[in-house]
Motif scaffolding. Structure first.
Motif, PDB file in Angstrom:
ATOM      1  N   LEU A 153      12.898   7.200  52.412  1.00  0.00           N
ATOM      2  CA  LEU A 153      12.308   6.730  53.650  1.00  0.00           C
ATOM      3  C   LEU A 153      12.543   5.242  53.892  1.00  0.00           C
ATOM      4  O   LEU A 153      11.915   4.643  54.764  1.00  0.00           O
ATOM      5  CB  LEU A 153      10.807   7.031  53.659  1.00  0.00           C
ATOM      6  CG  LEU A 153      10.479   8.521  53.807  1.00  0.00           C
ATOM      7  CD1 LEU A 153       9.049   8.810  53.411  1.00  0.00           C
ATOM      8  CD2 LEU A 153      10.731   8.975  55.240  1.00  0.00           C
ATOM      9  N   GLY A 154      13.437   4.651  53.108  1.00  0.00           N
ATOM     10  CA  GLY A 154      13.796   3.256  53.322  1.00  0.00           C
ATOM     11  C   GLY A 154      12.713   2.267  52.965  1.00  0.00           C
ATOM     12  O   GLY A 154      12.683   1.158  53.507  1.00  0.00           O
ATOM     13  N   MET A 155      11.811   2.616  52.044  1.00  0.00           N
ATOM     14  CA  MET A 155      10.681   1.755  51.715  1.00  0.00           C
ATOM     15  C   MET A 155      10.663   1.319  50.250  1.00  0.00           C
ATOM     16  O   MET A 155       9.660   0.777  49.779  1.00  0.00           O
ATOM     17  CB  MET A 155       9.370   2.480  52.045  1.00  0.00           C
ATOM     18  CG  MET A 155       9.111   2.671  53.530  1.00  0.00           C
ATOM     19  SD  MET A 155       8.953   1.105  54.418  1.00  0.00           S
ATOM     20  CE  MET A 155       7.461   0.437  53.672  1.00  0.00           C
ATOM     21  N   ALA A 156      11.746   1.529  49.533  1.00  0.00           N
ATOM     22  CA  ALA A 156      11.770   1.191  48.111  1.00  0.00           C
ATOM     23  C   ALA A 156      11.544  -0.301  47.870  1.00  0.00           C
ATOM     24  O   ALA A 156      10.912  -0.690  46.878  1.00  0.00           O
ATOM     25  CB  ALA A 156      13.095   1.634  47.485  1.00  0.00           C
ATOM     26  N   ASP A 157      12.006  -1.156  48.775  1.00  0.00           N
ATOM     27  CA  ASP A 157      11.854  -2.601  48.602  1.00  0.00           C
ATOM     28  C   ASP A 157      10.415  -3.067  48.771  1.00  0.00           C
ATOM     29  O   ASP A 157      10.094  -4.224  48.473  1.00  0.00           O
ATOM     30  CB  ASP A 157      12.744  -3.350  49.590  1.00  0.00           C
ATOM     31  CG  ASP A 157      14.230  -3.178  49.293  1.00  0.00           C
ATOM     32  OD1 ASP A 157      14.559  -2.772  48.163  1.00  0.00           O
ATOM     33  OD2 ASP A 157      15.048  -3.428  50.194  1.00  0.00           O
ATOM     34  N   GLU A 212      11.382   6.598  67.683  1.00  0.00           N
ATOM     35  CA  GLU A 212      12.613   7.381  67.586  1.00  0.00           C
ATOM     36  C   GLU A 212      13.208   7.292  66.186  1.00  0.00           C
ATOM     37  O   GLU A 212      13.645   8.299  65.620  1.00  0.00           O
ATOM     38  CB  GLU A 212      13.629   6.887  68.617  1.00  0.00           C
ATOM     39  CG  GLU A 212      13.260   7.221  70.057  1.00  0.00           C
ATOM     40  CD  GLU A 212      14.294   6.699  71.044  1.00  0.00           C
ATOM     41  OE1 GLU A 212      15.322   6.150  70.582  1.00  0.00           O
ATOM     42  OE2 GLU A 212      14.080   6.842  72.255  1.00  0.00           O
ATOM     43  N   GLN A 213      13.228   6.095  65.611  1.00  0.00           N
ATOM     44  CA  GLN A 213      13.810   5.915  64.291  1.00  0.00           C
ATOM     45  C   GLN A 213      13.010   6.643  63.222  1.00  0.00           C
ATOM     46  O   GLN A 213      13.565   7.343  62.358  1.00  0.00           O
ATOM     47  CB  GLN A 213      13.883   4.416  63.950  1.00  0.00           C
ATOM     48  CG  GLN A 213      14.423   4.120  62.553  1.00  0.00           C
ATOM     49  CD  GLN A 213      15.869   4.538  62.394  1.00  0.00           C
ATOM     50  OE1 GLN A 213      16.738   4.004  63.069  1.00  0.00           O
ATOM     51  NE2 GLN A 213      16.130   5.497  61.516  1.00  0.00           N
ATOM     52  N   ILE A 214      11.681   6.521  63.287  1.00  0.00           N
ATOM     53  CA  ILE A 214      10.850   7.097  62.227  1.00  0.00           C
ATOM     54  C   ILE A 214      10.830   8.617  62.307  1.00  0.00           C
ATOM     55  O   ILE A 214      10.865   9.304  61.279  1.00  0.00           O
ATOM     56  CB  ILE A 214       9.427   6.507  62.283  1.00  0.00           C
ATOM     57  CG1 ILE A 214       9.490   5.022  61.907  1.00  0.00           C
ATOM     58  CG2 ILE A 214       8.477   7.247  61.338  1.00  0.00           C
ATOM     59  CD1 ILE A 214       8.158   4.328  61.922  1.00  0.00           C
ATOM     60  N   ARG A 215      10.805   9.168  63.501  1.00  0.00           N
ATOM     61  CA  ARG A 215      10.797  10.631  63.555  1.00  0.00           C
ATOM     62  C   ARG A 215      12.161  11.188  63.150  1.00  0.00           C
ATOM     63  O   ARG A 215      12.237  12.290  62.572  1.00  0.00           O
ATOM     64  CB  ARG A 215      10.372  11.126  64.930  1.00  0.00           C
ATOM     65  CG  ARG A 215      11.299  10.869  66.075  1.00  0.00           C
ATOM     66  CD  ARG A 215      10.639  11.223  67.392  1.00  0.00           C
ATOM     67  NE  ARG A 215      11.545  11.054  68.516  1.00  0.00           N
ATOM     68  CZ  ARG A 215      11.147  11.064  69.790  1.00  0.00           C
ATOM     69  NH1 ARG A 215       9.876  11.217  70.082  1.00  0.00           N
ATOM     70  NH2 ARG A 215      12.023  10.925  70.765  1.00  0.00           N
ATOM     71  N   ASP A 216      13.235  10.425  63.387  1.00  0.00           N
ATOM     72  CA  ASP A 216      14.554  10.828  62.907  1.00  0.00           C
ATOM     73  C   ASP A 216      14.583  10.851  61.385  1.00  0.00           C
ATOM     74  O   ASP A 216      15.016  11.832  60.759  1.00  0.00           O
ATOM     75  CB  ASP A 216      15.613   9.868  63.448  1.00  0.00           C
ATOM     76  CG  ASP A 216      17.025  10.290  63.065  1.00  0.00           C
ATOM     77  OD1 ASP A 216      17.438  11.386  63.468  1.00  0.00           O
ATOM     78  OD2 ASP A 216      17.700   9.525  62.362  1.00  0.00           O
ATOM     79  N   ASP A 217      14.087   9.777  60.755  1.00  0.00           N
ATOM     80  CA  ASP A 217      14.022   9.727  59.293  1.00  0.00           C
ATOM     81  C   ASP A 217      13.122  10.824  58.745  1.00  0.00           C
ATOM     82  O   ASP A 217      13.431  11.464  57.729  1.00  0.00           O
ATOM     83  CB  ASP A 217      13.489   8.358  58.832  1.00  0.00           C
ATOM     84  CG  ASP A 217      14.457   7.219  59.143  1.00  0.00           C
ATOM     85  OD1 ASP A 217      15.634   7.506  59.424  1.00  0.00           O
ATOM     86  OD2 ASP A 217      14.029   6.052  59.119  1.00  0.00           O
ATOM     87  N   SER A 261      20.966  12.443  63.422  1.00  0.00           N
ATOM     88  CA  SER A 261      19.975  13.516  63.516  1.00  0.00           C
ATOM     89  C   SER A 261      20.613  14.890  63.516  1.00  0.00           C
ATOM     90  O   SER A 261      21.599  15.121  64.189  1.00  0.00           O
ATOM     91  CB  SER A 261      19.151  13.351  64.795  1.00  0.00           C
ATOM     92  OG  SER A 261      18.383  14.500  65.009  1.00  0.00           O
ATOM     93  N   PRO A 262      20.038  15.841  62.738  1.00  0.00           N
ATOM     94  CA  PRO A 262      20.517  17.216  62.794  1.00  0.00           C
ATOM     95  C   PRO A 262      19.908  17.921  63.989  1.00  0.00           C
ATOM     96  O   PRO A 262      19.060  18.795  63.871  1.00  0.00           O
ATOM     97  CB  PRO A 262      19.998  17.807  61.480  1.00  0.00           C
ATOM     98  CG  PRO A 262      18.726  17.062  61.219  1.00  0.00           C
ATOM     99  CD  PRO A 262      18.939  15.682  61.794  1.00  0.00           C
TER     100      PRO A 262
END
Length: 382
Positions: A145-149, A194-199, A6-7
């Motif tokens: 967003l890690g959803m290409a699959d 936490e993961q999704i708001r980071d992404d 995270s930045p």
């Protein structure tokens, strides 16, 4: 999915966020429901290109109404509203509809089209583009967003977190100048949130969209925001960086909204207010004035005292006794009975990093971090 760092530092945020331009401007906005219920009262704020501004506050404070006005879902009743310097709405006059505003919308309910696959959902607002270009842009966002699959998957086959990622990709697909997010993570469990708001933060910064985010979660606002507008009863109580709101609160409401606090009242004597954990400076208050002292639990430094009975007289003046201690995971919450040098007593709580679990009855020495101690005039507060 690839986990990204995270930045989160304010230095990196300040570098990444242009401060010289204004994307969204709201001036003296006021909104009343049913002719009597004031939802927003004289609110002014700006959002810069690439900047994330959080509307933070308790339920019913007006933050969602303000977001809906920016989106065009509520007509502007009073005030000014502009995007890139162009008026979006004039009270009683011109009103640019939501689809003409160059804004992306994402809400707590992802509201995906159930009959369309993920790729089709993301490309829904890109009908003006050739099919190949539409597919390429949609796939690029899904990849980020890690959803290409899951491009050929239907929404009902996805988890809640996956649906939120798709909804965000759909909102970003038309490359809006402004993103409007209304509690988009609140329905998710803690670890997934936490993961999704980071992404999400990484993607928003990467595409450079200005963002207005509504949340009631102080931790979420501090993680996501370049600036926070803390609202109460339709007004902005304080607006600034996360550090400014946490370390330089201008109102007791700001202090208490970010977590539990220990409070005392007293009179200013020689520029200070006596408390059970020592005197606190009150340079802004007149001699003899009544004061409200607020001390965050993490401002208390707690050290066990191990002395034989005949040496108790050597204990420091700021001391206390443990009532109970509880492990919270990353920190420990210690409830104490404190007794000051002036004879004042109080029950209070301290939050200590790591595992710190002294037994009930354990005598402790207390020290105070004055940077997390705040003094206001008695009766002050939103």
């Amino acid at each position: 999915m690839t986990t990204m760092t995270s930045p989160s530092s304010e230095a990196s945020r300040a570098t990444a966020t242009p401060r010289h331009a204004t994307l969204l401007a709201m001036r003296h906005v006021r909104h009343v429901y049913d002719g009597a219920q004031v939802a927003v009262d004289d609110v002014s704020l700006t959002v810069g290109p690439g900047e994330v501004v959080c509307l933070l506050g308790p339920s019913g404070c007006g933050k969602t109404t303000l977001l809906r006005i920016a989106a065009g879902l509520e007509a502007l009743q009073e005030g000014e509203l502009s995007l890139r310097g162009e008026p979006l709405s004039v009270p009683g006059g011109r009103h640019v509809p939501p689809e003409k505003r160059s804004v992306g919308l994402a809400f707590q309910d992802s509201a995906l089209f159930p009959h369309l696959r993920v790729l089709e959902n993301v490309g829904f607002g890109l009908e003006s583009l050739p099919a190949g270009e539409r597919r390429e842009r949609a796939m690029a966002l899904l990849e980020q967003l890690g959803m290409a699959d899951y491009a050929r998957t239907y929404p009902h086959q996805l988890s809640g977190g996956q649906q939120q990622r798709v909804a965000l990709a759909r909102a970003l697909a038309p490359a809006p100048a402004l993103m409007l997010l209304d509690e988009p993570f609140s329905s998710l469990d803690a670890r997934l949130r936490e993961q999704i708001r980071d992404d999400t933060l990484h993607v928003l910064k990467r595409v450079g969209a200005g963002t207005l985010l509504v949340t009631h979660d102080p931790e979420e606002a501090m993680f996501m925001a370049d600036r926070i507008a803390l609202m109460h009863d339709g007004r902005i109580i304080q607006m600034g960086t996360p550090r400014e709101l946490y370390c330089e609160p201008e109102d007791p409401f700001v202090v208490s909204f970010f977590g539990a606090v220990n409070e005392w009242s007293g009179e200013v004597r020689d520029g200070r207010v006596a408390t059970p954990v020592g005197p606190v400076a009150a340079p802004a208050l007149a001699e003899g004035a009544r004061a409200r002292v607020m001390i965050r639990p993490e401002a208390l430094r707690v050290t066990p005292v191990e002395l034989p009975d005949d040496e108790r007289r050597e204990e420091p003046a700021r001391r206390g006794q443990v009532i109970q201690a509880r492990l919270l995971g990353r920190s420990s919450l210690v409830q104490l009975h404190a007794r000051g040098a002036d004879g004042s007593e109080a029950n209070l709580q301290a939050q200590v990093p790591g595992v710190f679990l002294p037994e009930p009855g354990q005598p402790v020495a207390l020290a105070l971090d004055t940077s997390q101690t705040f003094v206001f005039p008695a009766g002050a507060g939103a």
